[in-house]
Design a protein around this motif. Sequence first.
Motif, PDB file in Angstrom:
ATOM      1  N   MET A   1      -6.485  85.535  26.755  1.00  0.00           N
ATOM      2  CA  MET A   1      -5.106  85.443  27.208  1.00  0.00           C
ATOM      3  C   MET A   1      -4.525  86.810  27.591  1.00  0.00           C
ATOM      4  SD  MET A   1      -2.115  84.797  24.569  1.00  0.00           S
ATOM      5  CE  MET A   1      -0.893  86.035  24.703  1.00  0.00           C
ATOM      6  N   ILE A   2      -5.243  87.889  27.186  1.00  0.00           N
ATOM      7  CA  ILE A   2      -4.706  89.208  27.500  1.00  0.00           C
ATOM      8  C   ILE A   2      -4.665  89.402  29.005  1.00  0.00           C
ATOM      9  CG2 ILE A   2      -5.105  91.682  27.278  1.00  0.00           C
ATOM     10  CD1 ILE A   2      -6.289  91.112  24.581  1.00  0.00           C
ATOM     11  N   ARG A   3      -3.560  89.882  29.490  1.00  0.00           N
ATOM     12  CA  ARG A   3      -3.326  90.146  30.914  1.00  0.00           C
ATOM     13  C   ARG A   3      -3.596  88.916  31.777  1.00  0.00           C
ATOM     14  NH1 ARG A   3      -4.181  96.010  33.313  1.00  0.00           N
ATOM     15  NH2 ARG A   3      -2.125  95.514  34.063  1.00  0.00           N
ATOM     16  N   SER A   4      -3.311  87.750  31.228  1.00  0.00           N
ATOM     17  CA  SER A   4      -3.605  86.541  31.996  1.00  0.00           C
ATOM     18  C   SER A   4      -2.730  86.445  33.241  1.00  0.00           C
ATOM     19  CB  SER A   4      -3.446  85.297  31.121  1.00  0.00           C
ATOM     20  OG  SER A   4      -2.118  85.177  30.698  1.00  0.00           O
TER      21      SER A   4
END
Lengths: 219, 252
Positions: free
Chosen positions: A1-4
């Motif tokens: 989900m990081i920098r999605s």
Amino acid sequence: MIRSHFDEDLKQLHREIVDMGSFVETAIASAVTALKSYDVERCKEIIESDKKVDEMERKIESQCLWLIARQQPVASDLRQITTALKIITDMERIGDHASDIASLAIRITDRSFFPESEMIFEMAAAAIDMVNSAVMSYVNYDMELAKATEEKDDIVDDYFNKVKHYLADVFSTQPHRMDVAIDYLLVAKYLERIGDHAVNICEWVHFSQTGEHKSTKIF
Amino acid sequence: MTDTKIKIENLSFFYGKKQAINDFSLDIPKNRIMSVFGPAKSGITTLLRSLNRLYELIPDTRAEGRILIDNEDIHAPSVSLTQLRRRVGMVFDVPTPLPMSIFDNMAYGPRLSGIKRRSELEGIVEQSLKMAALWEDVCDRLDTPAASLSGGQQQRLCMARVLALKPEVILLDRPCSGLDPISTAKIEESLQELKKQFTIVIAPHNIQQGGRISDRAVFMLSGNLIEEGTAEEIFANPTDKRTADYITGRFG
């Protein structure tokens, strides 16, 4: 989900470039069909549609610049955005050439003189195939397909030489048909350039995955 | 343009005789992320603390002008300070976990506001931790001390603790200072989700973060508003040379 959100922006960028690639590929195919069938209306539509290609290019350029300004991409993300900026220039040129061919098709009224015009249409098929493969290599970041597409440029170049020699003969033996022969030569030249632009796209696909452009490590 | 959530009108702020904010006016839109950035001593923290009157903890301070939240002046005598700070929560630059378990940290505010039922508290704790993207990290160890969490997790706990009070506005004062890029990215990512429900005002810990996360941004210098606009305007085409020089690293 990081920098999605950023990843989604990159995917969107990719989708828009694929759309632009498909659009210009269709434009060339249409221009060649219009030349074959002397369809003036279609030619006009193709010339008009070049504005849309320009709009697509501007939009993608703008997206790339915003992504650079706001997301500070590095490594593969930066390569991807750089690739986008480079290949849309080639796609835009391909679009221009589709429009150029459509303009010539309107002008070429004497088509009976050219018994071997099939040679031009074979050349066109080879050039369109190159564009299709170049776009597909970008769609899947497929370096093998990119390489194979680059090699196909020799086929298009061979066709160009054949057409050139044929037309040189026309120039010397049928000088009264020189005008239309020149138009056909221009069509062939545009097709040859389209092949070159497809090669450029493939080279940038290679860069996007390796950081190398024409065997030189640049990033 | 969305509705204005916070309207700041001619705000001036004083620490004793020293003026920290000068005649500052700004509309902060609802459900957006507004970044407030500028060099140190520009009045950014003071501005954030003005929005929930946190400065009143500091002696000899004074605010002039008006701050309206949903058209209600937060300085009006009828406004309850406790209610205001529930509506406008704040996350600080350094994580401030309370010396108790993760669960108790989370349940602290809701308990103070009168919620006693365990099941209700559990619901609030889970929902708030999920919103702050921390639930998966801690769901199987809620009874361990909050101090055992990493810095990034502690900061997300502080965000979740604010969320547990169901605020309307979240103030974040350089919430990613000292955090590694992964923790920073997690917080930035959760802000993009949180803005759908809340209005967010953040002092980003650097210009790059401001560029990544903001919908709108305001540049402050020496207590003055220099320039305000969409993130695109401010971070790509600022009109004031001082903003341009600051974001390109040429002064400040």
